[in-house]
Write a protein that holds these residues in place. Structure first.
Motif, PDB file in Angstrom:
ATOM      1  N   MET A  94       6.754  -5.183   8.252  1.00 56.67           N
ATOM      2  CA  MET A  94       6.528  -3.949   7.495  1.00 56.67           C
ATOM      3  C   MET A  94       7.244  -2.727   8.041  1.00 56.67           C
ATOM      4  SD  MET A  94       4.668  -4.051   4.779  1.00 56.67           S
ATOM      5  CE  MET A  94       5.466  -5.511   4.210  1.00 56.67           C
ATOM      6  N   ASP A 134      -5.110   0.895   9.760  1.00 53.19           N
ATOM      7  CA  ASP A 134      -5.013   1.774   8.588  1.00 53.19           C
ATOM      8  C   ASP A 134      -5.636   3.154   8.812  1.00 53.19           C
ATOM      9  OD1 ASP A 134      -3.970  -0.573   7.584  1.00 53.19           O
ATOM     10  OD2 ASP A 134      -5.724  -1.070   6.363  1.00 53.19           O
ATOM     11  N   PHE A 164       2.313  -0.863  10.038  1.00 52.77           N
ATOM     12  CA  PHE A 164       1.309  -1.088   8.997  1.00 52.77           C
ATOM     13  C   PHE A 164       0.859   0.246   8.390  1.00 52.77           C
ATOM     14  CE2 PHE A 164      -0.716  -5.565   9.422  1.00 52.77           C
ATOM     15  CZ  PHE A 164       0.530  -6.149   9.390  1.00 52.77           C
ATOM     16  N   SER A 165      -0.148   0.162   7.531  1.00 53.80           N
ATOM     17  CA  SER A 165      -0.557   1.327   6.741  1.00 53.80           C
ATOM     18  C   SER A 165      -1.102   2.471   7.588  1.00 53.80           C
ATOM     19  CB  SER A 165      -1.609   0.918   5.718  1.00 53.80           C
ATOM     20  OG  SER A 165      -0.967   0.214   4.688  1.00 53.80           O
ATOM     21  N   CYS A 185      -7.765   0.200   4.683  1.00 50.48           N
ATOM     22  CA  CYS A 185      -7.300   1.455   4.102  1.00 50.48           C
ATOM     23  C   CYS A 185      -8.401   2.441   3.721  1.00 50.48           C
ATOM     24  CB  CYS A 185      -6.434   1.173   2.870  1.00 50.48           C
ATOM     25  SG  CYS A 185      -5.004   0.180   3.250  1.00 50.48           S
ATOM     26  N   ASP A 215       0.770  -1.249   0.000  1.00 52.18           N
ATOM     27  CA  ASP A 215       0.000   0.000   0.000  1.00 52.18           C
ATOM     28  C   ASP A 215       0.807   1.309   0.000  1.00 52.18           C
ATOM     29  OD1 ASP A 215      -1.574  -2.097   0.824  1.00 52.18           O
ATOM     30  OD2 ASP A 215      -2.110  -1.225   2.741  1.00 52.18           O
ATOM     31  N   TRP A 248      -4.103  -8.848  -3.889  1.00 51.64           N
ATOM     32  CA  TRP A 248      -3.576  -9.828  -2.930  1.00 51.64           C
ATOM     33  C   TRP A 248      -3.737 -11.265  -3.419  1.00 51.64           C
ATOM     34  CZ3 TRP A 248      -0.008  -8.989   0.380  1.00 51.64           C
ATOM     35  CH2 TRP A 248       0.104  -7.764   1.046  1.00 51.64           C
ATOM     36  N   TYR A 288      -5.506  -1.260  -5.616  1.00 53.96           N
ATOM     37  CA  TYR A 288      -5.927  -1.524  -4.238  1.00 53.96           C
ATOM     38  C   TYR A 288      -5.369  -0.451  -3.315  1.00 53.96           C
ATOM     39  CZ  TYR A 288      -7.450  -4.205  -0.215  1.00 53.96           C
ATOM     40  OH  TYR A 288      -8.105  -4.611   0.922  1.00 53.96           O
TER      41      TYR A 288
HETATM   42  C1  FRU Z   1      -3.766  -3.684   2.845  1.00 60.38           C
HETATM   43  C2  FRU Z   1      -3.091  -4.139   4.129  1.00 60.38           C
HETATM   44  C3  FRU Z   1      -3.438  -3.185   5.256  1.00 60.38           C
HETATM   45  C4  FRU Z   1      -2.288  -3.370   6.192  1.00 60.38           C
HETATM   46  C5  FRU Z   1      -1.139  -3.578   5.245  1.00 60.38           C
HETATM   47  C6  FRU Z   1      -0.088  -4.510   5.749  1.00 60.38           C
HETATM   48  O1  FRU Z   1      -3.127  -4.120   1.701  1.00 60.38           O
HETATM   49  O2  FRU Z   1      -3.493  -5.464   4.431  1.00 60.38           O
HETATM   50  O3  FRU Z   1      -4.692  -3.410   5.845  1.00 60.38           O
HETATM   51  O4  FRU Z   1      -2.079  -2.270   7.032  1.00 60.38           O
HETATM   52  O5  FRU Z   1      -1.679  -4.090   4.046  1.00 60.38           O
HETATM   53  O6  FRU Z   1       1.026  -4.507   4.904  1.00 60.38           O
END
Ligand code: FRU
Length: 500
Positions: A81, A185, A110-111, A235, A54, A321, A297
């Protein structure tokens, strides 16, 4: 069948001249021909190496657009991540910067989003300068392994040097988890009318809204979801936008959905409504798709675009995904979509969010050092087509027998893309199993298709961005020719622009 331009038969790699190598600094997306990796695009953002998903923390400050992204620097598949980082002054030519956020004792990064705290509401500013604040999810692996439910929390970090270095806030997390497994997110905006920060994030099958005076102390405000939904939301994004015709302000809630997107797997959707500072007021049954292709996405928008600019700009992760971790690129995985501007436009069925490539994007891609080649380069070009409503089938092909098709089916009133014979596909049985379709939203007799091809991707913006389809593919060699398999009786415009 009609071959459009015999010149296409020239093997375009050979046609490339040396002067192109003049622009090979790290600050450009342009890549010297001899250094090019298979499937590496020319004008789309990709990480220098390894895994990316993302887009995160997009914010504009002091002449720079920041793009952070989910990044795993040790492998080409998803892993612990980090936030990778790049900046650009034009959204097309990117300078790669060092990793911005590393995992820590609270978990993986994460995001999330980033904002400029102009009024220093957080008190984290320095020397009278506003801090840049990143808001992200800490994902605790130990908690996950122990099968706890509260292993995702919202945290913040701040930067005093235009996002180059970051300090995690010592009081993290700023929102702890009440026991919801998917809780992530965060996207933060400044809500002018209530003079408060608003955070929206995804909590399994819904969006949660919180408010704060200072980015540190957050209060739960509301939930928005669809009754009986069993799909995972991710997200989200929230922003006001003026309708293109009446200039009335509406609010958009974007959310990415982990399954059952129109052509399978993951996709980005949105709702249109109002927002009163605490609640999103919209019809949960009216969920629309921002893009009907398989490969857009986690699309989210930039914060802090100056009012004088006024655009709502965003970018998405150009993958799905279902197969993102298996696609046949060697040293890196995934690209972002083209940067796009969003427009709330009237259609025969009411307002819809249109996506368009940012203005003048072709000029930005064609850096002055590039020498133009007279023959058409189907693997790296823009096509503008306008034609009378009837079947159209445009085919890109190469001499390895790979074909990618894109067009319009008048009987079904649908656009389509077909990558079933476009090259490598044995890495996933979900990749090339069917033709993808998208409904036409507009009713005029003239159909417009603007299409960007960049080595391994195709982005269709039909009818000025009413219907979008983003699709990736992996030909065994670059597409070197195009033909019209089905041709409308009236073609008003067929313009190709090489983007290299
Ligand atoms: C979306 C996601 C988010 C998460 C991130 C992890 O693609 O699954 O919900 O924060 O990727 O890399």
């Amino acid at each position: 069948m009609k071959n459009l331009y015999p010149l296409f038969f020239i093997l375009l790699l050979f046609a490339c001249t040396n002067s192109d190598t003049a622009n090979t600094t790290e600050t450009s997306t342009y890549i010297a021909e001899e250094a090019r990796e298979a499937h590496r695009p020319y004008f789309h953002f990709t990480p220098p190496s390894k895994w990316m998903n993302d887009p995160n923390g997009m914010v504009y400050y002091d002449g720079e657009y920041h793009l952070f992204y989910q990044y795993y620097p040790d492998s080409t598949v998803w892993g612990p991540m980090h936030w990778g980082h790049a900046v650009s002054t034009d959204l097309v030519n990117w300078e790669h910067l060092p990793i911005a956020l590393y995992p820590d004792s609270l978990g993986l990064i994460f995001s999330g989003s980033a904002v400029m705290d102009w009024k220093n509401t957080s008190g984290l500013g320095k020397d009278g300068e506003p801090p840049m604040i990143a808001i992200f999810t800490h994902h605790n692996m130990e908690g996950e392994k122990a099968k706890r439910l509260d292993f995702q929390v919202q945290s913040i970090a701040y930067s005093h040097d235009k996002g180059r270095t970051w300090t995690k806030y010592k009081g993290n997390p700023v929102i702890s988890n009440p026991g919801i497994k998917d809780f992530r997110d965060p996207k933060v905006i400044w809500h002018e009318a209530t003079q408060k920060w608003v955070m929206v994030f995804a909590a399994y099958d819904k969006a949660k809204f919180y408010t704060s005076p200072n980015l540190i102390d957050w209060t739960f405000a509301s939930d928005f979801g669809i009754e009986g939904d069993t799909r995972l939301w991710e997200c989200p994004d929230l922003f006001p936008i003026k309708t293109e015709d009446t200039k009335e302000t509406k609010w958009i809630l974007i959310t990415s959905i982990q399954k059952e997107a129109p052509n399978g797997g993951t996709g980005t959707s949105y709702f249109i409504g109002d927002f009163d500072g605490e609640r999103f007021i919209g019809n949960p049954e009216e969920q629309y798709w921002l893009d009907y292709g398989t490969d857009n996405y986690a699309f989210v928008t930039w914060s802090d675009i100056p009012k004088s600019d006024g655009r709502r700009l965003g970018i998405g992760w150009m993958s799905n995904w279902q197969y993102a971790q298996q696609v046949p690129t060697e040293n890196w995985r995934s690209a972002m979509t083209l940067p796009r501007s969003l427009h709330l436009t009237n259609t025969p069925n009411g307002y819809r969010l249109f996506s368009r490539p940012i203005e003048n994007i072709n000029d930005l891609i064609l850096v002055p050092a590039t020498s133009r080649i007279l023959s058409i380069m189907p693997y790296c070009m823009e096509v503008q087509l306008s034609f009378q409503k009837s079947d159209l089938d445009l085919v890109l092909y190469n001499f390895r027998g790979n074909e990618f098709r894109i067009g319009y089916d008048a009987t079904k009133n649908e656009f389509f893309t077909d990558r079933t014979k476009a090259g490598k596909s044995d890495f996933s049985d979900k990749f090339a199993n069917k033709i993808h379709t998208a409904p036409r939203l507009m009713e005029s007799d003239t159909i417009k298709m603007q299409i960007y091809f960049d080595v391994a991707s195709c982005e269709l913006f039909a009818d000025n961005g009413a219907t979008c389809m983003t699709t990736i593919y992996f030909p065994e060699e670059d597409f070197s020719a195009i033909r019209l398999e089905k041709e409308p009786s009236q073609i008003y415009q067929f313009l190709t622009t090489n983007l290299k």
